[in-house]
Write an enzyme that holds these catalytic residues in place. Structure first.
Site, short mmCIF file in Angstrom:
data_model
loop_
_atom_site.label_atom_id
_atom_site.label_comp_id
_atom_site.label_asym_id
_atom_site.label_seq_id
_atom_site.Cartn_x
_atom_site.Cartn_y
_atom_site.Cartn_z
N GLU A 196 0.84 -1.20 0.00
CA GLU A 196 0.00 0.00 0.00
C GLU A 196 0.88 1.25 0.00
OE1 GLU A 196 -2.45 -0.83 3.43
OE2 GLU A 196 -3.15 -2.66 2.45
N GLU A 241 -4.61 -6.49 2.56
CA GLU A 241 -3.45 -7.25 3.04
C GLU A 241 -3.56 -8.74 2.74
OE1 GLU A 241 -5.01 -4.94 4.78
OE2 GLU A 241 -3.47 -3.42 5.08
N HIS A 301 -0.70 0.48 16.05
CA HIS A 301 0.34 0.87 15.09
C HIS A 301 1.73 0.83 15.72
CE1 HIS A 301 -3.16 2.34 12.91
NE2 HIS A 301 -2.41 2.61 11.87
C1 LIG Z 1 -5.74 -3.07 7.66
C2 LIG Z 1 -5.07 -1.76 7.44
N1 LIG Z 1 -4.36 -1.55 6.32
C3 LIG Z 1 -3.76 -0.38 6.10
C4 LIG Z 1 -3.85 0.63 7.01
C5 LIG Z 1 -3.13 1.95 6.78
N2 LIG Z 1 -4.10 2.97 6.45
C6 LIG Z 1 -4.61 3.78 7.40
S1 LIG Z 1 -5.80 4.77 6.81
C7 LIG Z 1 -5.60 4.15 5.25
C8 LIG Z 1 -6.45 4.65 4.13
C9 LIG Z 1 -7.87 4.42 4.40
O1 LIG Z 1 -8.61 4.86 3.32
P1 LIG Z 1 -10.16 5.00 3.45
O2 LIG Z 1 -10.75 3.74 3.96
O3 LIG Z 1 -10.65 5.49 2.14
O4 LIG Z 1 -10.36 6.10 4.59
P2 LIG Z 1 -9.89 7.63 4.58
O5 LIG Z 1 -8.55 7.68 5.23
O6 LIG Z 1 -9.87 8.08 3.18
O7 LIG Z 1 -10.90 8.33 5.40
C10 LIG Z 1 -4.63 3.17 5.22
C11 LIG Z 1 -4.21 2.42 4.03
C12 LIG Z 1 -4.57 0.38 8.19
N3 LIG Z 1 -4.68 1.29 9.15
N4 LIG Z 1 -5.19 -0.81 8.38
#
Ligand SMILES: Cc1ncc(C[n+]2csc(CCOP(=O)(O)OP(=O)(O)O)c2C)c(N)n1
Ligand SMILES: [Mg+2]
Lengths: 324, 328
Positions: free
Chosen positions: A29, A60, A129
């Site tokens: 990612e 994942e 985290h």
């Molecule tokens: C399982 C998981 N994968 C990756 C992440 C890292 N991460 C945190 S927020 C995010 C993006 C989330 O996108 P979205 O669901 O569209 O929410 P937004 O942040 O746009 O509100 C990612 C990849 C995570 N926290 N948990």
């Protein structure tokens, strides 16, 4: 030698291996134009293109599952999971698929993949985290588990990991990403698995430490030296395979063992190290083994709590003094 | 649906609270007073407010890493929230959770989650409880466009659908998951459909896409879905198209989107638009709006002061709360 940060050293290892072997590719990612959440992949997408530096959806399970499939069919994937705390998501793909494929097929199938994971606490990122999950994976036969403590090892071990024909869990400590160190310039520089490094020689007591605790232990050893206490510091560098000989030889010399790890104590890799010494080096010991680890609690958010939670050089100095 | 003058002004007030609160957090994060990661809700206010205002007191929500807006829209205490974001002992989570995990469980908030997509099955479980305990509660599950690519999206909505669970899945489609666009014409995209709501059909539930910067439109759709869920009609999927004004987290250089795109979306600001409607309908005048803003600013300022003056947690708190009720 040249000066590189831990993150740059990792990037250089990937770039060199990708240059040499077109079957090596990266996926994860935000590893593309974003350069990785911790900047490790950096500009690799500009150098190798979107096919070989693949930005994935948030998925994942499919990242790791497809890495297994790609690895079984001739590619050599380097998959990044953004934080160790997310490793619960693709757990089946790691422990039932990647780890067991070779065994279940009676040695026919190989799964040459690397799973890179930012590990550890210290940046105020709270419970989900900041995980330290290395021990989960040392428990799984079929995986190799690597945990570099400095830039040179980061590069040398990652190159070995990419060339290995087995699934490798590659843990990187987030706080170390900006640590700069001397890295050999030779393109063929690699660090073999299963070879510990004696980071500092000493005669009064042995410390074995992993990840960021290696630098904490060296700092503690320096302070103790000012008081005339001579501590030997060992970095195993890879947890699986684990270099028992170097550790046992040191314990035979000093008679005292302190294990330092940022993990929560119960069921940690520190526990495994103490079991190895209890089994094979008990009579070298003049006194019980001691472990300096994090308490058995999730990582708290507040900086005050997080600092109280994490093992630091002062904790190590105190523990050593208690043992002497 | 919200119709009375009081109800409409309340919607505006709730959005203003989020706007002012988040603006303060942004400022004090930049000044180094707040540790860790902060994901702001600026620009998306209409989604949380439009959706939460459709709920009753004993309903539930699941929140996300971008959760301040959800908690505020649910009536969260500004002081305890700000204190938590500052990591203080007086915060909602005693300083143990921080921005990403801020929650008031007594308001029916089933945790704000750092694991993207983790809220969907939890929301389904809350729907199961309504059936097991014979309650008429409904659960709103907030999640992002990025989260809709996780397996939990599929598994939870499928389960909710087959069991008619009283859950409203509200997708905040802000067009990005960190740097990954939800949909584009090229190769690099989160999914190959323009509307997340298209997926509803695969689960045999109703799915709609609404303008997520129109608080009335969000409210109308969610009210409808909540009514259906409460009366045994099962789950719905509502996609709210919106946009985050800030980067993914504070400090994100946003190399993946253009300034021009940001400006275009700022013109569709949910608060400006709603204020204009209220003014056009003579529900609110300039003076009234100014008063309301000042009043909200005052409350946020008080919360900030409370947070700044609150004590740090005691280090002995590190090992408390690991188990509910105390000991191992
Ligand atoms: C399982 C998981 N994968 C990756 C992440 C890292 N991460 C945190 S927020 C995010 C993006 C989330 O996108 P979205 O669901 O569209 O929410 P937004 O942040 O746009 O509100 C990612 C990849 C995570 N926290 N948990
Ligand atoms: Mg999004």
């Amino acid at each position: 030698m040249k000066k590189l940060s831990y993150a740059e050293a990792l990037r250089e290892a990937m770039a060199e291996e990708m240059e040499k072997d077109s079957s090596v590719f990266i996926m994860g990612e935000d590893v593309g134009i974003f350069g990785g959440c911790f900047g490790v992949t950096g500009d690799l997408v500009e150098r190798f293109g979107q096919d070989r530096v693949r930005d994935t959806p948030i998925t994942e399970t499919a990242i790791i599952g497809s890495a297994v499939g790609a690895a079984m069919t001739g590619s050599r994937p380097i998959a990044e999971i953004m934080f160790a705390g997310f490793l619960g998501v693709p757990m089946d793909e790691i422990f039932n698929q990647a780890a067991k494929m070779c065994y279940m097929t009676g040695g026919q199938a190989k799964v040459p993949m690397v799973l890179r994971v930012p590990n550890g606490a210290g940046i105020g990122a709270a419970a989900q985290h900041s995980e330290r999950t290395e021990a989960w994976f040392t428990h799984i036969p079929g995986l190799k588990v690597v945990y570099p403590s400095n830039a040179a090892d980061a590069k040398g071990l990652l190159k070995t990991a990419i060339r290995d024909d087995n699934p490798v869990m590659f843990f990187e400590h987030k706080i170390l990403y900006n640590h700069v160190g001397d890295v050999p310039e030779d393109e063929d520089y690699v660090v073999p698995f299963g070879v510990a490094e004696v980071k500092r020689e000493g005669s009064d007591l042995t410390i074995i430490a992993t990840g960021i605790e290696v630098s904490h232990s060296l700092e503690a050893a320096e302070k103790l030296a000012e008081e005339g206490i001579s501590v030997e510091v060992i970095d195993p560098r890879t947890l699986v395979p684990f270099d028992k000989e170097t550790l046992l030889k040191s314990v035979e010399k000093t008679g005292k063992l302190l294990i330092v790890s940022e993990e929560t104590k119960r069921g940690s890799f520190a526990s495994e190290i103490s079991a190895v010494v209890a089994e094979e080096g008990l009579f070298y010991l003049e006194q019980p083994i001691k472990r300096v680890c994090a308490p058995d609690a999730p990582v708290p958010f507040s900086s005050v709590l997080e600092q109280a939670y994490l093992p630091n050089p002062d904790d190590i100095v105190t523990a050593v003094k208690e043992m002497l | 649906m919200k119709e009375s003058k009081e109800e409409l002004v309340k919607l505006l007030e709730d959005m203003l609270v989020i706007r002012e609160f988040e603006t303060k957090v942004q400022k004090h994060f930049a000044e180094g007073e707040i540790p860790g990661f902060v994901h702001l809700y600026l620009g998306e206010e209409a989604v949380a407010v439009g959706a939460c205002s459709a709920l009753k007191e004993d309903d539930f929500i699941t929140s996300t890493h971008r959760g301040h807006g959800h908690l505020l829209a649910r009536g969260g205490d500004l002081k305890k929230m700000m204190a938590e974001i500052f990591g203080k002992a007086t915060g909602y989570n005693k300083g143990k959770g921080g921005s990403m995990h801020i929650a008031d469980v007594s308001l029916g908030i089933l945790g704000a989650n750092g694991i993207v997509g983790a809220g969907l099955p939890i929301a389904a479980g809350s729907g199961i409880s309504a059936q097991i305990l014979d309650k008429d509660s409904v659960t709103i599950c907030f999640f992002g466009d990025g989260a809709s690519n996780r397996g939990t999206f599929h598994e939870a909505i499928n389960m909710a659908s087959v069991w008619d669970l009283p859950v409203v899945f509200v997708c905040e489609n802000n067009l990005y998951g960190i740097s990954m666009p939800q949909y584009t014409n090229d190769h690099r995209k989160g999914q190959n459909i323009q509307d997340v709501s298209d997926r509803a059909v695969a689960y045999g539930i109703s799915g709609v896409t609404v303008d997520g910067n129109d608080v009335m439109a969000v409210n109308e759709a969610v009210v409808e879905a909540v009514k259906k869920a409460r009366s045994g009609g099962g789950p719905s999927l509502i996609e709210c198209k919106t946009y985050r004004h800030r980067g993914h987290f504070e400090g994100d250089p946003t190399v993946y989107r253009s300034d021009e795109e940001v400006e275009r979306w700022k013109e569709k600001d949910p608060i400006d638009r709603f204020v204009k409607i209220l003014k056009d309908q003579e529900i609110l005048d300039d003076e009234g709006y100014k008063e309301l803003r000042n009043e909200v600013k005052g409350r946020v300022e008080e919360a900030l002061q409370f947070a700044q003056e609150s004590p740090e947690p005691d280090p002995s708190e590190v090992t408390t709360d690991v188990y509910y009720g105390g000991a191992e």
